[in-house]
Design an enzyme around this catalytic site. Structure first.
Site, PDB file in Angstrom:
ATOM      1  N   LYS A  62      77.278 -79.640  28.085  1.00 17.29           N
ATOM      2  CA  LYS A  62      76.839 -78.474  28.866  1.00 17.29           C
ATOM      3  C   LYS A  62      77.474 -77.196  28.325  1.00 17.29           C
ATOM      4  CE  LYS A  62      78.989 -77.470  32.908  1.00 17.29           C
ATOM      5  NZ  LYS A  62      79.474 -76.075  32.948  1.00 17.29           N
ATOM      6  N   ASN A  63      78.784 -77.239  28.112  1.00 17.84           N
ATOM      7  CA  ASN A  63      79.484 -76.006  27.744  1.00 17.84           C
ATOM      8  C   ASN A  63      79.226 -75.553  26.315  1.00 17.84           C
ATOM      9  OD1 ASN A  63      80.462 -75.820  30.290  1.00 17.84           O
ATOM     10  ND2 ASN A  63      82.596 -76.330  29.790  1.00 17.84           N
ATOM     11  N   ARG A 108      78.353 -68.632  36.610  1.00 16.75           N
ATOM     12  CA  ARG A 108      79.167 -67.609  35.956  1.00 16.75           C
ATOM     13  C   ARG A 108      78.865 -67.481  34.471  1.00 16.75           C
ATOM     14  NH1 ARG A 108      83.777 -65.599  36.951  1.00 16.75           N
ATOM     15  NH2 ARG A 108      84.249 -66.107  34.842  1.00 16.75           N
ATOM     16  N   CYS A 122      84.878 -67.358  42.558  1.00 11.37           N
ATOM     17  CA  CYS A 122      84.292 -68.690  42.528  1.00 11.37           C
ATOM     18  C   CYS A 122      85.328 -69.654  43.073  1.00 11.37           C
ATOM     19  CB  CYS A 122      83.827 -69.080  41.134  1.00 11.37           C
ATOM     20  SG  CYS A 122      85.107 -69.702  40.090  1.00 11.37           S
ATOM     21  N   ARG A 181      88.714 -65.596  38.234  1.00 13.51           N
ATOM     22  CA  ARG A 181      88.014 -65.644  36.948  1.00 13.51           C
ATOM     23  C   ARG A 181      87.359 -64.322  36.520  1.00 13.51           C
ATOM     24  NH1 ARG A 181      84.809 -71.318  36.763  1.00 13.51           N
ATOM     25  NH2 ARG A 181      84.978 -71.113  34.543  1.00 13.51           N
ATOM     26  N   ASP A 233      89.318 -79.177  32.535  1.00  8.47           N
ATOM     27  CA  ASP A 233      88.121 -79.838  33.069  1.00  8.47           C
ATOM     28  C   ASP A 233      88.303 -81.346  33.247  1.00  8.47           C
ATOM     29  OD1 ASP A 233      86.831 -77.450  33.269  1.00  8.47           O
ATOM     30  OD2 ASP A 233      85.526 -77.711  31.531  1.00  8.47           O
ATOM     31  N   ARG A 245      75.047 -80.015  38.282  1.00  9.42           N
ATOM     32  CA  ARG A 245      75.233 -78.905  37.332  1.00  9.42           C
ATOM     33  C   ARG A 245      75.753 -79.424  36.003  1.00  9.42           C
ATOM     34  NH1 ARG A 245      79.487 -75.325  39.107  1.00  9.42           N
ATOM     35  NH2 ARG A 245      79.115 -74.742  36.957  1.00  9.42           N
TER      36      ARG A 245
HETATM   37  C1  UD1 Z   1      85.163 -72.266  30.194  1.00 10.15           C
HETATM   38  C2  UD1 Z   1      84.389 -73.484  30.586  1.00 10.15           C
HETATM   39  C3  UD1 Z   1      85.043 -74.181  31.765  1.00 10.15           C
HETATM   40  C4  UD1 Z   1      86.504 -74.471  31.449  1.00 10.15           C
HETATM   41  C5  UD1 Z   1      87.222 -73.215  30.951  1.00 10.15           C
HETATM   42  C6  UD1 Z   1      88.627 -73.490  30.461  1.00 10.15           C
HETATM   43  C7  UD1 Z   1      82.125 -72.877  29.976  1.00 10.15           C
HETATM   44  C8  UD1 Z   1      80.758 -72.505  30.429  1.00 10.15           C
HETATM   45  N1  UD1 Z   1      83.034 -73.060  30.933  1.00 10.15           N
HETATM   46  O1  UD1 Z   1      85.144 -71.375  31.311  1.00 10.15           O
HETATM   47  O2  UD1 Z   1      84.347 -75.397  32.018  1.00 10.15           O
HETATM   48  O3  UD1 Z   1      87.148 -74.933  32.602  1.00 10.15           O
HETATM   49  O4  UD1 Z   1      86.487 -72.629  29.867  1.00 10.15           O
HETATM   50  O5  UD1 Z   1      88.612 -74.439  29.461  1.00 10.15           O
HETATM   51  O6  UD1 Z   1      82.378 -73.034  28.800  1.00 10.15           O
HETATM   52  N2  UD1 Z   1      90.277 -64.879  32.061  1.00 10.15           N
HETATM   53  C9  UD1 Z   1      90.636 -63.592  32.306  1.00 10.15           C
HETATM   54  N3  UD1 Z   1      89.826 -62.590  31.807  1.00 10.15           N
HETATM   55  C10 UD1 Z   1      88.693 -62.842  31.101  1.00 10.15           C
HETATM   56  C11 UD1 Z   1      88.348 -64.175  30.862  1.00 10.15           C
HETATM   57  C12 UD1 Z   1      89.158 -65.184  31.351  1.00 10.15           C
HETATM   58  O7  UD1 Z   1      91.635 -63.307  32.953  1.00 10.15           O
HETATM   59  O8  UD1 Z   1      88.009 -61.906  30.698  1.00 10.15           O
HETATM   60  C13 UD1 Z   1      91.125 -65.986  32.576  1.00 10.15           C
HETATM   61  C14 UD1 Z   1      90.409 -66.864  33.600  1.00 10.15           C
HETATM   62  O9  UD1 Z   1      90.486 -66.325  34.891  1.00 10.15           O
HETATM   63  C15 UD1 Z   1      91.173 -68.169  33.459  1.00 10.15           C
HETATM   64  C16 UD1 Z   1      91.517 -68.206  31.970  1.00 10.15           C
HETATM   65  O10 UD1 Z   1      91.400 -66.862  31.507  1.00 10.15           O
HETATM   66  O11 UD1 Z   1      92.332 -68.132  34.211  1.00 10.15           O
HETATM   67  C17 UD1 Z   1      90.641 -69.079  31.116  1.00 10.15           C
HETATM   68  O12 UD1 Z   1      89.294 -68.845  31.440  1.00 10.15           O
HETATM   69  P1  UD1 Z   1      88.111 -69.010  30.399  1.00 10.15           P
HETATM   70  O13 UD1 Z   1      88.547 -69.760  29.207  1.00 10.15           O
HETATM   71  O14 UD1 Z   1      87.489 -67.673  30.193  1.00 10.15           O
HETATM   72  O15 UD1 Z   1      87.100 -69.909  31.232  1.00 10.15           O
HETATM   73  P2  UD1 Z   1      85.544 -69.841  31.109  1.00 10.15           P
HETATM   74  O16 UD1 Z   1      85.183 -69.404  29.742  1.00 10.15           O
HETATM   75  O17 UD1 Z   1      84.988 -69.107  32.280  1.00 10.15           O
END
Ligand code: UD1
Length: 421
Positions: A22-23, A92, A116, A121, A309, A401
């Site tokens: 999925k990701n 998201r 969420c 996030r 995850d 999902r």
């Molecule tokens: C992706 C995965 C999700 C997984 C996560 C961590 C997808 C669609 N989803 O989510 O399944 O759990 O990686 O491996 O690929 N953060 C900030 N600012 C930003 C972006 C992130 O502060 O602009 C923080 C987030 O709140 C979190 C951390 O960074 O605490 C990591 O998040 P991130 O790697 O961005 O997660 P996703 O990409 O949303």
């Protein structure tokens, strides 16, 4: 609303085919926006998040054809550059259209994701990265309004950008944007997740010039245009990990087909430490267990460390293992939603900040529980598979999902699980 009813106690045996990730699929579907000719994808799993992404792309004018696990996306006539709140709030990952829209069309309007279940996030790093490439970005009325109209040839400008935190979708968004930028972009402290690598491979097939994906420095030499290509989505390491934990808990012997053990090192190490036997042969992974497990400490961190995850699934494993385990979540601030539900099944878990202390019990007792997010739901399924009597899991749309044909796959392995409306 659908619910799952599981009668615990059955061992799992047989083979299970792992679906496309999925990701990896979500960013790659969004990458179709960058291409002037059709992008052909295979191993696209039948999942709600995939449906949502295809619907979003359709609203923008991307022509989508889907047959079984193959999807073709033609973005030659995109007419709208907007992702509405209605779309983004359900998923998201819709934020992944921001980079491609801005890079190819010079304009994008994407709703802020908002809160969420697993924490706030934010997407500040996505925004700052695009600003470093020269984009003008305003946040008004809950929307990110981005433009490159003031830049030479309306193109984003290559830049060096250091991400304060490792972000998976942030790295993907910026990599896609940089692929069509003018000049070279260097992303530092980039995410190294296999899904980032799969996206880079697909983009390179489309004509991008990306090096270093899978390391923490990714270099992207921008090109003027990208075309379609054919790409097979990498297998889902989290789905694979979930089935591996399931058989470790129930006992039995299961072979995962179309799996990549090299993407699961940290998970396999922990399963072995817990007492399961794991053997790897080509693209199959076999797990054998007598169901008697030892508690294992877990600390989540960016790839290649233990994935967040898989945290909830190992929490379920620890609830019925011998000993006490410390489970520490370092990625998300509120990712223990499954704890309360596991406690309803009789699990002994206490939480202190970002650490949960899990005392293994001899058994769990079936009860009615509620799924709160995708991986939390998976942990409840695993607990239900070993709990005495019946476990009813409500709100299972979260599972749809991210897990393709979950009941069918578990039933084929011998589990007693059914869906009821
Ligand atoms: C992706 C995965 C999700 C997984 C996560 C961590 C997808 C669609 N989803 O989510 O399944 O759990 O990686 O491996 O690929 N953060 C900030 N600012 C930003 C972006 C992130 O502060 O602009 C923080 C987030 O709140 C979190 C951390 O960074 O605490 C990591 O998040 P991130 O790697 O961005 O997660 P996703 O990409 O949303």
């Amino acid at each position: 609303m659908d619910k799952l009813i599981i009668k615990g106690g059955a061992q799992l045996n047989g083979d299970v085919i792992i679906s496309g990730a999925k990701n990896a699929a979500l960013p790659i579907l969004c990458a179709s926006l960058l291409a002037e000719t059709p992008l052909k994808l295979s191993s696209v799993a039948a999942l709600k998040d995939i449906d949502t992404t295809l619907k979003l792309l359709d609203t923008m004018g991307v022509k989508v054809t889907r047959q079984a696990d193959e999807v073709t996306l033609d973005a030659s006539e995109v007419a709208s550059f907007e992702a509405t709140y209605e779309m983004v709030k359900t998923m998201r990952a819709s934020i992944l259209v921001l980079g491609p829209l801005l890079a190819r069309f010079g304009s994008a309007r994407v709703s802020l994701p908002g809160g969420c279940a697993i924490g706030s996030r934010p997407v500040d790093l996505h925004i700052k990265g695009l600003q470093a490439m020269g984009a003008a970005i305003h946040i008004t009325h809950g929307y990110i309004q981005a433009s490159t109209l003031h830049l030479p040839n309306r193109r984003l400008q290559g830049a060096r950008y250091y991400m304060d935190l490792v972000t998976v979708t942030g790295t993907e968004n910026l990599m896609m944007a940089a692929a069509l930028a003018d000049g070279t972009t260097v992303l530092e402290n980039a995410a190294k997740e296999p899904e980032v690598v799969d996206l880079a491979e697909c983009l390179n097939k489309m004509g991008a010039k990306i090096e270093g994906a899978g390391t923490d420095v990714i270099t992207i030499e921008g090109v003027e245009k990208l075309n379609g290509a054919s790409h097979d989505i990498v297998c889902d390491r989290i789905e694979a990990g979930t089935y591996m934990v399931a058989v470790a808990m129930t006992g039995g012997e299961v072979t995962l087909l179309n799996a990549r053990a090299d993407l699961l090192d940290a998970v396999i190490d922990k399963l072995r430490e817990a007492g399961a036997e794991v053997t790897v042969s080509g693209d199959s992974i076999s797990v054998k267990s007598d169901g008697q497990l030892k508690a294992v400490n877990i600390r989540t961190a960016p790839h290649p460390a233990f994935p967040t995850d898989m945290q909830a699934q190992f929490m379920a494993l620890n609830t019925v293992s011998d000993g006490v385990a410390k489970v520490t979540e370092t990625i998300f601030e509120n990712r223990f939603m499954h704890v309360q539900e596991l406690q309803r099944l009789g699990a002994d878990i206490s939480i202190d900040g970002n650490t949960a202390l899990v005392k293994g019990a001899s058994h769990l007792d079936g009860a009615t529980v509620m799924a709160t997010d995708l991986r939390a739901s998976a942990s409840l399924v695993l607990a239900g598979l070993v709990a005495r009597d019946e476990t009813v899991i409500e709100r299972i749309y979260h599972l749809d999902r991210g897990y393709e044909h979950l009941e069918e796959k578990f039933t084929a392995l011998g589990a007693n699980i059914r869906r009821e409306n």
